[in-house]
Design a protein around this motif. Sequence first.
Motif, mmCIF file in Angstrom:
data_model
loop_
_atom_site.group_PDB
_atom_site.id
_atom_site.type_symbol
_atom_site.label_atom_id
_atom_site.label_comp_id
_atom_site.label_asym_id
_atom_site.label_seq_id
_atom_site.Cartn_x
_atom_site.Cartn_y
_atom_site.Cartn_z
ATOM 1 N N UNK A 241 0.907 -1.115 0.134
ATOM 2 C CA UNK A 241 0.049 0.024 -0.187
ATOM 3 C C UNK A 241 0.719 1.310 0.030
ATOM 4 N N UNK A 242 0.843 1.739 -0.982
ATOM 5 C CA UNK A 242 1.774 3.173 -1.129
ATOM 6 C C UNK A 242 0.840 4.332 -1.054
ATOM 7 N N UNK A 243 -0.488 4.047 -1.397
ATOM 8 C CA UNK A 243 -1.694 4.914 -1.444
ATOM 9 C C UNK A 243 -2.312 4.913 -0.160
ATOM 10 N N UNK A 244 -2.140 5.562 0.898
ATOM 11 C CA UNK A 244 -2.855 5.748 2.267
ATOM 12 C C UNK A 244 -3.165 6.894 2.691
ATOM 13 N N UNK A 245 -4.297 6.923 3.256
ATOM 14 C CA UNK A 245 -4.815 8.208 4.006
ATOM 15 C C UNK A 245 -6.031 8.078 4.838
ATOM 16 N N UNK A 246 -5.930 9.208 5.683
ATOM 17 C CA UNK A 246 -7.052 8.961 6.846
ATOM 18 C C UNK A 246 -8.246 9.907 6.166
ATOM 19 N N UNK A 247 -9.312 9.326 6.088
ATOM 20 C CA UNK A 247 -10.681 10.165 5.838
ATOM 21 C C UNK A 247 -11.266 10.712 6.803
ATOM 22 N N UNK A 248 -11.126 12.175 7.168
ATOM 23 C CA UNK A 248 -11.780 13.061 8.008
ATOM 24 C C UNK A 248 -13.417 12.851 8.124
ATOM 25 N N UNK A 249 -14.040 12.263 7.042
ATOM 26 C CA UNK A 249 -15.402 12.297 7.116
ATOM 27 C C UNK A 249 -15.881 11.158 8.108
ATOM 28 N N UNK A 250 -15.378 10.034 7.623
ATOM 29 C CA UNK A 250 -15.795 8.715 8.657
ATOM 30 C C UNK A 250 -14.554 8.369 9.625
ATOM 31 N N UNK A 251 -13.554 9.169 9.659
ATOM 32 C CA UNK A 251 -12.536 8.783 10.630
ATOM 33 C C UNK A 251 -11.990 7.328 10.336
ATOM 34 N N UNK A 252 -11.671 6.880 9.433
ATOM 35 C CA UNK A 252 -11.133 5.499 9.065
ATOM 36 C C UNK A 252 -9.821 5.627 7.939
ATOM 37 N N UNK A 253 -9.246 4.722 7.824
ATOM 38 C CA UNK A 253 -8.067 4.545 6.970
ATOM 39 C C UNK A 253 -8.570 3.892 5.483
ATOM 40 N N UNK A 254 -8.064 4.549 4.659
ATOM 41 C CA UNK A 254 -8.413 4.138 3.362
ATOM 42 C C UNK A 254 -7.174 3.751 2.466
ATOM 43 N N UNK A 255 -6.940 2.774 1.632
ATOM 44 C CA UNK A 255 -5.855 2.552 0.972
ATOM 45 C C UNK A 255 -6.220 2.152 -0.491
ATOM 46 N N UNK A 256 -5.341 2.268 -1.559
ATOM 47 C CA UNK A 256 -5.342 1.308 -2.847
ATOM 48 C C UNK A 256 -4.148 0.573 -2.894
#
Length: 592
Positions: A241-256
């Motif tokens: 996982x090179x693409x990783x971020x925290x989503x401030x809307x639902x407060x969870x991690x998302x990756x591609x």
Amino acid sequence: MVNQRIVAYKRYTTSTFFVALFTGALAILFSQCKPGQLKGDADNGGLTLPGGFEGLVVADSVGAARHLAVNSNGDIYVKLRGSYADGSNVALRDENGDGKADVIKKFGVYTDSMGYGTAMRIYNGYLYYSSTGDVFRTKLIPGELLPEKNSELILHDDYQNDPHGYNHTAKPITFDDKGNMYVPFGSPSDVCQQLDRIPESPGQDPCPQLAEHAGIWQFNPDKTNQTIKDGKRYATGIRSAVAITWNPQDKDIYIVQHGRDEMHRTWPGMYTKWQSALLPAEEFLHIKEGADAGWPYYYYDWMQGKKLLNPEYGGDGKKEGNGSKYEQPLIGFPGHWAPNDILFYTGNMFPAHYKNGAFIAFHGSTIRAPYSQSGYFVAFVPFKDGKPSGPWEVFADGFAGMDTILNTTDAACRPMGLAQGPDGSLYISDSRKGKIWRIIYKGYTANFGAPQLAAMEKLKTTSAHIKNPDEVADNLQKTKLTGGAEIYSTYCGVCHLSNGKGDGSRFPPLDSSEYVLGDKTRLINILLNGLQQPITVKGKQFNNLMPSHSFLTDKDLALVLTYVRQNFGNNATEINEEEVAALRTKISAQKK
């Protein structure tokens, strides 16, 4: 008389109030719809964008750029690939407001022998960035472009002494809203085979690499000198996982995540070259604590819409096994697009269509031959209530400078990193030359819709590097290969490419290579034993591991080595079957 004056005054103040209110409303409306006087370049920086958007090149060539971050004052910080004596990071500042970088300075001196440094993020007044094995931070100084010179080592990964080997060593990072830092540790192999990347080698079950790899770990961002043992495993079964971020809307991690490689090469009787070009999916995943995405046992087939059992574990391209029990992707993108950054848009410059949606930078494939290499664009996924609210879209294209991309090295640029500016503009970095783009919106937000997206939607079915290729019509290998050419196409071309030039970063070139044209014994030995250490080819260091090709017969090895020595502009003597057999026998005797 007094009463008349009072009435007249009331009429005046009331009308003035409504005029002011109307004027203010118009000012707000136009300020939201037509931001500032900043203009895009005449050609949008070479990019194709939806209607109303404009692009400009902030800087043309800062070096091989990875991730980037933009400070609250508009200063830009870029992580460079590799290490340099004058600094491996770049800071940029626009002093006159035209969107172009007027000041460009390098900083951050450290050693990165692998050259996979990736992260560049701002958190709590600090700039966090990574080399291949280390995560550093340095304090930002208010008003100053460069941060403090002294950096702190936050996390160290001793990947070069890892008994499992080292692959997928990039260290991207993200932060949550509770004071935690998250770092992926990629898998050291492709799919945890007993013999990595060797055709038909079975997978290890259970996979011993999962203990400290193929997952995401949670760390304290303020504690120095941590190792993986100081962290908490947050999620597992994630290959890379090179693409990783925290989503401030639902407060969870998302990756591609990046899917596995070379299905035709390792299982030629089970997967065609066309299937290998499209599979497996690059998975867009919503990661909660305890999630298991299924690597190495399962992969996602986006065409069938299912997680299937990998052939190393008894799969045949149809068997589902327990695939449904693992984390399912929100979207399965076509294979090998190389998702290298993700950003949830929270700004107000762009139309409402983009609010809280996800931008994804697809760095582009290297192993899709004999079909056009694919990716090389920035996608957008609209979101609502924590889920995609529509199909993915092409947001920005034109980075590669061409449509059909035969070899990765043909692409002019490769989109790598994403960042949001304080005004809501979107920044994109390029890993080839180090271009930095800034995307702004100059249209009227209320009028944005299907007409502005129509041209971009068309690219999904017409552009060779985005559309799903036809198995026959889009096969770029028009003539049937034989002998060394066929062996090269099957086992070597996926990395070194059909023109023998490699991808410019992970896989070395074969044209005019001292390893190809030099000592025959050394060259034969590389194919029989593989390479487990960095090498320098034509003055540039390459660190990607090369598996042994000893599974090929002496005759086939001689054919492919002769092909390499007599193609790609090379003109060297042939290698015969007897030479290969003699060295194989010698190596075998030494191992006894």
